[in-house]
Design a protein around this motif. Sequence first.
Motif, PDB file in Angstrom:
ATOM      1  N   PHE A  87      14.714  53.507  36.346  1.00 43.50           N
ATOM      2  CA  PHE A  87      14.391  54.913  35.883  1.00 43.50           C
ATOM      3  C   PHE A  87      13.132  55.467  36.837  1.00 43.50           C
ATOM      4  CE2 PHE A  87      16.612  53.136  32.765  1.00 43.50           C
ATOM      5  CZ  PHE A  87      17.688  54.406  32.299  1.00 43.50           C
ATOM      6  N   ASN A  91      10.532  53.349  32.221  1.00 44.14           N
ATOM      7  CA  ASN A  91      11.173  52.891  30.835  1.00 44.14           C
ATOM      8  C   ASN A  91      10.886  51.368  30.462  1.00 44.14           C
ATOM      9  OD1 ASN A  91      11.310  55.590  30.821  1.00 44.14           O
ATOM     10  ND2 ASN A  91      13.559  55.575  30.939  1.00 44.14           N
ATOM     11  N   LEU A  92       9.751  50.687  30.677  1.00 37.89           N
ATOM     12  CA  LEU A  92       9.713  49.424  30.144  1.00 37.89           C
ATOM     13  C   LEU A  92       9.599  49.528  28.633  1.00 37.89           C
ATOM     14  CD1 LEU A  92       7.502  47.572  32.953  1.00 37.89           C
ATOM     15  CD2 LEU A  92       9.886  47.624  32.676  1.00 37.89           C
ATOM     16  N   PHE A  93       9.778  48.175  27.913  1.00 41.79           N
ATOM     17  CA  PHE A  93       9.672  48.226  26.494  1.00 41.79           C
ATOM     18  C   PHE A  93       8.154  47.969  26.103  1.00 41.79           C
ATOM     19  CE2 PHE A  93      14.063  46.896  26.819  1.00 41.79           C
ATOM     20  CZ  PHE A  93      14.591  48.218  26.711  1.00 41.79           C
ATOM     21  N   PRO A  94       7.378  49.109  25.922  1.00 47.27           N
ATOM     22  CA  PRO A  94       5.746  48.691  25.867  1.00 47.27           C
ATOM     23  C   PRO A  94       5.321  47.568  24.966  1.00 47.27           C
ATOM     24  CG  PRO A  94       6.373  50.450  24.932  1.00 47.27           C
ATOM     25  CD  PRO A  94       7.694  50.392  25.475  1.00 47.27           C
ATOM     26  N   HIS A  95       6.180  47.224  23.915  1.00 54.44           N
ATOM     27  CA  HIS A  95       5.850  46.494  22.765  1.00 54.44           C
ATOM     28  C   HIS A  95       6.156  44.916  23.209  1.00 54.44           C
ATOM     29  CE1 HIS A  95       9.873  47.410  22.078  1.00 54.44           C
ATOM     30  NE2 HIS A  95      10.123  46.718  21.268  1.00 54.44           N
ATOM     31  N   MET A  96       6.754  44.844  24.189  1.00 58.88           N
ATOM     32  CA  MET A  96       6.987  43.482  24.710  1.00 58.88           C
ATOM     33  C   MET A  96       6.359  42.972  25.889  1.00 58.88           C
ATOM     34  SD  MET A  96      11.381  43.551  24.454  1.00 58.88           S
ATOM     35  CE  MET A  96      11.934  44.220  22.988  1.00 58.88           C
ATOM     36  N   VAL A 104      15.267  40.073  27.100  1.00 68.29           N
ATOM     37  CA  VAL A 104      15.917  40.304  25.885  1.00 68.29           C
ATOM     38  C   VAL A 104      17.588  40.778  26.337  1.00 68.29           C
ATOM     39  CG1 VAL A 104      14.230  41.209  24.402  1.00 68.29           C
ATOM     40  CG2 VAL A 104      15.076  42.506  26.224  1.00 68.29           C
ATOM     41  N   GLY A 105      17.820  41.429  27.466  1.00 64.82           N
ATOM     42  CA  GLY A 105      18.992  41.671  27.892  1.00 64.82           C
ATOM     43  C   GLY A 105      19.928  40.398  27.751  1.00 64.82           C
ATOM     44  N   TRP A 108      20.279  39.050  24.049  1.00 69.65           N
ATOM     45  CA  TRP A 108      20.816  39.577  22.872  1.00 69.65           C
ATOM     46  C   TRP A 108      22.409  40.168  23.209  1.00 69.65           C
ATOM     47  CZ3 TRP A 108      15.921  43.265  21.851  1.00 69.65           C
ATOM     48  CH2 TRP A 108      15.022  42.293  21.363  1.00 69.65           C
ATOM     49  N   ILE A 109      22.615  40.339  24.613  1.00 67.07           N
ATOM     50  CA  ILE A 109      24.008  40.808  24.835  1.00 67.07           C
ATOM     51  C   ILE A 109      24.788  39.757  25.034  1.00 67.07           C
ATOM     52  CG2 ILE A 109      25.352  42.101  26.465  1.00 67.07           C
ATOM     53  CD1 ILE A 109      22.933  44.298  26.425  1.00 67.07           C
ATOM     54  N   PHE A 137       1.322  42.696  29.280  1.00 67.77           N
ATOM     55  CA  PHE A 137       2.126  43.913  28.400  1.00 67.77           C
ATOM     56  C   PHE A 137       2.217  45.079  29.555  1.00 67.77           C
ATOM     57  CE2 PHE A 137       0.920  42.234  24.528  1.00 67.77           C
ATOM     58  CZ  PHE A 137       1.995  42.002  23.889  1.00 67.77           C
ATOM     59  N   VAL A 139       1.551  48.049  29.943  1.00 66.60           N
ATOM     60  CA  VAL A 139       0.395  48.953  30.287  1.00 66.60           C
ATOM     61  C   VAL A 139      -0.493  48.358  31.159  1.00 66.60           C
ATOM     62  CG1 VAL A 139       0.574  50.448  28.418  1.00 66.60           C
ATOM     63  CG2 VAL A 139      -0.473  48.458  27.915  1.00 66.60           C
ATOM     64  N   GLN A 140      -0.515  47.027  31.106  1.00 67.91           N
ATOM     65  CA  GLN A 140      -1.553  46.555  31.874  1.00 67.91           C
ATOM     66  C   GLN A 140      -1.380  46.320  33.602  1.00 67.91           C
ATOM     67  OE1 GLN A 140      -1.355  43.068  29.145  1.00 67.91           O
ATOM     68  NE2 GLN A 140      -3.561  42.972  28.831  1.00 67.91           N
ATOM     69  N   ARG A 153      14.042  43.581  35.524  1.00 66.72           N
ATOM     70  CA  ARG A 153      14.881  43.476  34.135  1.00 66.72           C
ATOM     71  C   ARG A 153      16.298  43.613  34.486  1.00 66.72           C
ATOM     72  NH1 ARG A 153      13.056  47.958  29.723  1.00 66.72           N
ATOM     73  NH2 ARG A 153      13.988  49.413  31.496  1.00 66.72           N
TER      74      ARG A 153
ATOM     75  N   GLY B 221      13.376  58.089  27.044  1.00 66.89           N
ATOM     76  CA  GLY B 221      13.655  57.001  28.134  1.00 66.89           C
ATOM     77  C   GLY B 221      13.660  55.818  27.643  1.00 66.89           C
ATOM     78  N   GLN B 222      13.333  55.602  26.326  1.00 66.82           N
ATOM     79  CA  GLN B 222      13.238  54.255  25.673  1.00 66.82           C
ATOM     80  C   GLN B 222      14.804  54.016  25.193  1.00 66.82           C
ATOM     81  OE1 GLN B 222      11.088  51.636  25.276  1.00 66.82           O
ATOM     82  NE2 GLN B 222       9.856  52.847  26.659  1.00 66.82           N
ATOM     83  N   ALA B 225      16.810  53.520  28.415  1.00 68.06           N
ATOM     84  CA  ALA B 225      16.510  52.181  29.007  1.00 68.06           C
ATOM     85  C   ALA B 225      17.532  51.154  28.299  1.00 68.06           C
ATOM     86  CB  ALA B 225      15.413  51.586  29.380  1.00 68.06           C
ATOM     87  N   ILE B 229      20.944  49.232  29.434  1.00 70.46           N
ATOM     88  CA  ILE B 229      21.080  47.668  29.622  1.00 70.46           C
ATOM     89  C   ILE B 229      22.373  47.131  28.803  1.00 70.46           C
ATOM     90  CG2 ILE B 229      20.100  45.469  28.887  1.00 70.46           C
ATOM     91  CD1 ILE B 229      17.277  46.820  29.206  1.00 70.46           C
ATOM     92  N   PHE B 231      22.604  47.493  25.103  1.00 67.33           N
ATOM     93  CA  PHE B 231      22.170  47.131  23.635  1.00 67.33           C
ATOM     94  C   PHE B 231      22.907  48.530  22.890  1.00 67.33           C
ATOM     95  CE2 PHE B 231      18.046  45.511  25.207  1.00 67.33           C
ATOM     96  CZ  PHE B 231      18.552  44.297  25.294  1.00 67.33           C
ATOM     97  N   ILE B 235      20.757  47.346  17.599  1.00 67.20           N
ATOM     98  CA  ILE B 235      19.619  46.526  18.382  1.00 67.20           C
ATOM     99  C   ILE B 235      18.521  47.543  18.994  1.00 67.20           C
ATOM    100  CG2 ILE B 235      19.316  45.355  20.650  1.00 67.20           C
ATOM    101  CD1 ILE B 235      21.564  43.575  19.898  1.00 67.20           C
ATOM    102  N   GLN B 244       8.292  50.126  18.173  1.00 64.94           N
ATOM    103  CA  GLN B 244       7.293  51.180  18.695  1.00 64.94           C
ATOM    104  C   GLN B 244       6.951  52.192  17.685  1.00 64.94           C
ATOM    105  OE1 GLN B 244       8.010  52.280  22.712  1.00 64.94           O
ATOM    106  NE2 GLN B 244       9.886  51.214  22.817  1.00 64.94           N
ATOM    107  N   SER B 321      -0.107  45.867  21.847  1.00 66.64           N
ATOM    108  CA  SER B 321       0.433  46.008  23.362  1.00 66.64           C
ATOM    109  C   SER B 321      -0.281  47.443  23.852  1.00 66.64           C
ATOM    110  CB  SER B 321       1.814  46.342  23.216  1.00 66.64           C
ATOM    111  OG  SER B 321       1.948  47.403  22.251  1.00 66.64           O
TER     112      SER B 321
END
Lengths: 246, 324
Positions: A87, A91-96, A104-105, A108-109, A137, A139-140, A153, B221-222, B225, B229, B231, B235, B244, B321
């Motif tokens: 994108f 749109n990365l998952f910021p909490h991971m 995760v893809g 989990w899939i 993370f 944001v870094q 990803r 966007g979350q 995304a 993928i 999901f 999930i 989040q 995070s």
Amino acid sequence: MSEKIIDVRNVSKWYGSFRVLTDVNLTVEKGERIVICGPSGSGKSTLIRCFNRLEAHQEGDIVVNGIPLHDKMRNVAEVRKNVGMVFQHFNLFPHMTVLMNCMVGPMWIKGVSQAEARKTALQFLERVRIPEQADKFPVQLSGGQQQRVAIARSLCMQPAVMLFDEPTSALDPEMVSEVLDTMTSLARDGMTMVCVTHEMAFARAVADRVIFMNAGQIVEQGKPDDFFSNPQHERTKLFLSQILKH
Amino acid sequence: MLYPDTVESEVLVHKPWFVGVMFAAIFALFLAFDLSGTLLGELMRPVIGEPLESGIYGRFAIAFVIAALFCLNVVLIGFASLRVQITIVWLELLLLFLAFFKTFNLSLPFMAEKLPFLVTQGLFTTIYVSAISIVIASAIAILGAVAKLSTNGFAYAIASFYTSFFRGLPLLMQVYLIYLGLPQLGFVIDAVPAGILALSLCYGAYMTEIFRSGIQSIDRGQWEASRSIGFGFGITMRKIILPQALPVIIPPTGNQFISMLKDSSLVSVIGVWELMFLARTLGQKSFQHMEMLISAAMLYWVVSICLELIQSRIERHYARSKIR
């Protein structure tokens, strides 16, 4: 012998009464690299977002990797497994962590074990040349690094085709080239790619075919050499003169 | 933290004009009260002579000493580091509170005698009722939030009717309605389950709105995304969106937990032996209302502080995070 990865036939789409896509026909073959360009609002992003049904089309047929996309959720899920998407805003998952984003893809899939997912993730992070950032993370990281993680990803799912939705438009000029380099090397390895982008030098170097869209229609398409040196349509000429002026 | 200004400025409590104004205000305040009959007057005896006969001079001297001590205290605290400042001010305010309660001439032995029962029966019931209600309310809230965000007309209508009704009625009335109303339908319900049901439904309605706004605060966007993928909805919700949304959801939810703890006192009206109920009944027998009420107040406060600490721990966990 050639295998169709994406087959779009007579596709139209409306937002309310506004027609965004008009009778679009397009086939993407295995290993083909396609660049879609056009003025903003021409429907190019909408079109590639139809390929994994982030947007629904109302008329026509889209077949991705042999699976027709329609309302059945099972088909949509199957298609999404085989289509990677990158994108504009990463749109990365910021909490991971970066590594988890990539793990995760498959986990989990596809039900891949954690150890194996980790191995794959590290391999693809190596591929986009940022293995050392794995435990940070998102944001870094800088914008360019984040976009490369986003590419990794998607690659972890080992998709049949990668869709790029203006992957460099949100980046600082200095970071554009690192992302384009990654995309170029992907293209060299034979990945099937559809890119919406305004990077004409990239299109010239990498694309097998350049498609120009205007007002929801494919106006012109051709090999990059022909397309850039000898555009047929007036709208294409105007667009190219604007974008290549500076 | 507010956005820290990078321009260094002198500490407010070290500015002469501020100290001056503070001194004048405190001085004026205490000049208005005659404190010569209290412990303070007694302590000032070497300066003002017999306190009760010191008159205007005594008042003046006492007010001056109080104002001076207060300003000195504030200026000295101004030199300490942030953590120490916070601790000292907390302790001082606490001491003032204790001094205030001391003026009630409370019977400490009476409090000590009743406290064990107040804790084992009253506090236990309060925590038990609140904890179960919190769990049920959170479950309702997630379901309600998803329903309110869905495009399914039935789900949306049911959820919005529910939140509208239970946010619109006083909790006390809901307690009565459930305890006295359900038996009309043939379900005779005990006081404790009725209380838990009322609290869960009421707080579930408030928390539905909190969860909904939390989920909505996450960028589209979350979702894109995650769905691209491959999901599914479940999930995406559990592993991508809710984790989040939690940092947004937790502060107001902590509020709700604390407020639920205290609102559980409303179920005492249907005869649940929780903290508030016991405090009133135990005090009534010997007309020692204040003792029991203050004990109960302190117990509520202690448990609330525990909840606050838990909340801040969780918030710190989710701040991970965001560190650059």
